[in-house]
Design an enzyme around this catalytic site. Structure first.
Site, PDB file in Angstrom:
ATOM      1  N   TYR A   9      16.127  12.297 -48.717  1.00 22.51           N
ATOM      2  CA  TYR A   9      14.871  12.487 -47.917  1.00 22.51           C
ATOM      3  C   TYR A   9      13.699  13.008 -48.702  1.00 22.51           C
ATOM      4  CZ  TYR A   9      12.247  14.221 -43.680  1.00 22.51           C
ATOM      5  OH  TYR A   9      11.380  14.106 -42.811  1.00 22.51           O
ATOM      6  N   TYR A  65       6.349   6.988 -43.439  1.00 22.27           N
ATOM      7  CA  TYR A  65       7.130   8.068 -42.875  1.00 22.27           C
ATOM      8  C   TYR A  65       7.422   8.169 -41.379  1.00 22.27           C
ATOM      9  CZ  TYR A  65       8.220  12.877 -42.081  1.00 22.27           C
ATOM     10  OH  TYR A  65       8.859  14.056 -41.791  1.00 22.27           O
TER      11      TYR A  65
END
Length: 376
Positions: free
Chosen positions: A280, A330
């Site tokens: 991440y 994102y």
């Protein structure tokens, strides 16, 4: 359990329609990819922080009877948790075919959570917002600074992460930053966002919708695509969690450290077996610390681990092979789940040769999740 279908809409700064619409479209693409119909779906796991509802999406898809559903949030921590919950529901006999999805519209500045802070802050953010740490980048900046102070990590190490992600994005026509190369000189000279983090340390802000379909391995073998097996999954909050602000823990042990312990304890595979990692990456330091949390190197060695192209395609451990949140889009890391599926299928635009096992992680610093997927 296995992931048998994936679908995503083109990423955009303004996708032009509500997430209840884009979620339906992404799920339809995932069902088509799997060779399934809406009538086959009887479970749904939403990664959501907004206000859409399972039954609304199910009705619009044409699902006949939703027998199981749940919803998980915690920002970027929840991506792999959706797969974990779906697998658990199928194993328990509560559902047979589960849709997992994430749709969000965040391209507009007004859509970002910190832009919506008004009045009295009542949750964990009350511990840091009054001192000016309003945006996630402000808090992660403190983590990064502490890591630099304790271990000698340099901005160039964070730059290696940004450049690796951008190189991979330039192989991916779907990436928002496709066709926009990045070098170290440009990285180092970018404007400060929250010291020590600069522009290219920060993820994009994107509208997007993605979905995947989870079912049993037995059923997967009769479907259209090569099954991607869910080998190991985990969630963890760690002790005394404070949303995003646990930066005073010993040896910088954030939530990912505890999630990694659970994940590896449930896995016969080890770090040496992982062919690439989708860690991440809302901010570059999270990848440096993720390499440490998940045991690819010792605490404090995450910076040097990024040197010499080691995390790029062709290196020992390519990361963020679609471009990730830094350079693809994102969407709270759900694109990392889909990229892991493509790597196992052998269809990534930055394909790791003979890829057999991929690590995917959620965000550190929030209640998080992770998984390992592998080939059949």
């Amino acid at each position: 359990m296995a992931i048998v279908g994936i679908g995503q809409l083109p990423f955009a700064k303004d996708i032009g329609r509500p997430i209840s619409d884009t979620a339906v479209e992404a799920i339809q693409l995932a069902l088509e990819d799997a060779g399934l119909e809406a009538e086959d779906v009887d479970g749904m796991c939403m990664f959501e922080m907004e206000s859409t509802h399972e039954v609304t999406i199910a009705r619009r898809l044409g699902v006949r009877n939703l027998r199981w559903w749940d919803k998980t949030s915690y920002g970027g921590g929840a991506s792999c948790a959706t797969i974990m919950h779906a697998a658990a529901a199928i194993a328990a006999g509560l559902a047979t075919t589960v849709v997992c999805h994430r749709a969000r519209n965040r391209g507009a500045k007004t859509a970002r959570p910190w832009a919506q802070e008004r009045g009295v802050v009542r949750d964990d953010k009350a511990l840091h917002v009054p001192w000016g740490l309003v945006r996630p980048v402000d808090v992660i900046g403190l983590w990064a600074h502490r890591h630099m102070h304790l271990y000698g990590t340099r901005r160039e190490h964070f730059g290696n992460v940004a450049i690796a992600a951008r190189k991979h994005a330039n192989r991916n026509p779907a990436a928002m930053m496709h066709g926009r190369p990045l070098d170290m000189e440009t990285y180092l000279s970018a404007r400060v966002v929250s010291y020590p983090l600069h522009l290219y340390d920060c993820c994009l802000e994107t509208d997007g919708a993605l979905a995947c379909i989870v079912t049993s391995v037995e059923r997967a073998r009769d479907l259209r695509q090569k099954p991607v097996l869910v080998h190991s999954v985990a969630q963890a909050s760690g002790p005394n969690p404070v949303h995003l602000a646990n930066y005073n823990t010993p040896e910088m042990r954030m939530t990912s450290y505890y999630c990694a312990r659970e994940l590896w304890a449930r896995s016969e595979l080890r770090q040496k077996d992982i062919d690439c990692a989708q860690i991440y990456d809302a901010f570059t330091p999270l990848v440096v610390m993720g390499l440490e949390d998940y045991g690819f190197c010792a605490r404090g060695e995450g910076g040097p681990f990024t040197e010499g192209g080691r995390i790029e395609l062709g290196g020992d451990l390519p990361v963020l092979t679609s471009g990730g949140s830094l350079s693809e889009a994102y969407v709270h890391g759900f694109n990392l789940v889909l990229e892991a599926v493509r790597q196992i299928r052998g269809t990534s635009t930055a394909q790791v040769p003979n890829c057999k096992a991929v690590l995917v992680t959620g965000a550190s610093g929030v209640a998080t999740s992770a998984m390992i997927v592998r080939g059949d």
